[in-house]
Design a protein around this motif. Sequence first.
Motif, PDB file in Angstrom:
ATOM      1  N   GLU A 294      31.172  40.246  34.038  1.00 16.12           N
ATOM      2  CA  GLU A 294      31.596  41.508  34.646  1.00 16.12           C
ATOM      3  C   GLU A 294      32.129  41.281  36.055  1.00 16.12           C
ATOM      4  O   GLU A 294      33.061  41.974  36.490  1.00 16.12           O
ATOM      5  CB  GLU A 294      30.450  42.510  34.667  1.00 16.12           C
ATOM      6  N   ASP A 297      35.873  40.587  36.069  1.00 12.91           N
ATOM      7  CA  ASP A 297      36.751  41.583  35.454  1.00 12.91           C
ATOM      8  C   ASP A 297      37.679  42.170  36.517  1.00 12.91           C
ATOM      9  O   ASP A 297      37.263  42.988  37.337  1.00 12.91           O
ATOM     10  CB  ASP A 297      35.902  42.688  34.819  1.00 12.91           C
ATOM     11  N   THR A 300      38.059  46.075  36.548  1.00  7.33           N
ATOM     12  CA  THR A 300      36.913  46.733  37.175  1.00  7.33           C
ATOM     13  C   THR A 300      36.953  46.562  38.684  1.00  7.33           C
ATOM     14  O   THR A 300      36.648  47.493  39.442  1.00  7.33           O
ATOM     15  CB  THR A 300      35.599  46.164  36.613  1.00  7.33           C
TER      16      THR A 300
END
Length: 320
Positions: A294, A297, A300
């Motif tokens: 994550e 990313d 994001t």
Amino acid sequence: MAEARRVLITGASSGIGRHAARRMEQEGHRLTLICRNHQRAAETLDWIDPTTRVLEADLADLEQVDTLCATLLQEQEPIDALVLNAGLQYAGHRQPRWSRQGIELTLAVNHLAHQLILMRLLPLLLQADEPRVVITASEVHNPTSGGGRVGSPAGLGDLAGLRSGAGSAMVDGKERFDADKAYKDSKLCNLLMGLELARNQPRLPVIAWSPGLVIPRSQDGFFRESRRANPLGQTLFGVVARDLLRLTESIENAGDLLTRLVLQLNAQPGFQYWSNSLTRPGQHRFEPTAPSAEACDSETATELWRLSDHLIATALADQC
């Protein structure tokens, strides 16, 4: 001695930041230390050199941070290294705490204040010949790490809480407050903020790092709020992790690592993440490491930066 560098540090009045600041001061570098209030500034003034500057700004108050940045921008002195090291956590407390602008305190201090500093002071960084940004993160941002596996894992979801603005207890929008997860999420935000900064400024070295588990014997410092919530549990945790299992890093070693990242590392442009990983009891290895999936990313990261910028701007506008 190498040429003196101009270094601005948050979180230098205790712990890792304090040790690193003293090391850099002893080596003749020009420091600007951001302290929360007069009391913390006075404590810092007990040891600093006359060439070191101490400025007051509570990172829990975005208006104070913005005012501080405006002062530095007026002075127009370049910054060689911007060290975003301050952080708080209050795991063990069941209710959220709020900043002056009504933002959950962990997010306000650990992430939003630092993004505001980055956005406002970027022109001063870019004036330096060899600038860099160093961000103190934590391995707990990664759900597969030792610390990240304990309790609820870090995860920002679709950023629903941040999207809804001030008053949301969790970045992912969940109603139930979890102070431990809020801290993990804020450290994930730190990495994504660094990733997006490097994308927007491809010639700028951006270094995020994790110092490992640091549990000082003093009652002050990073775990002070958790000790208030559970003094016996935190004391036992410290004895077991630090003294019996030898899972922790010392403040001195961690401070030396931070000093190395600021002054000695031959930093290349772009984003990199260093982790001080435990290899066996009492021994760590400090090396470049892949962050969590994550944290890599880019979509994001871009959305987090945009929503954070919007929340900061809205919070500051409401103060007018």
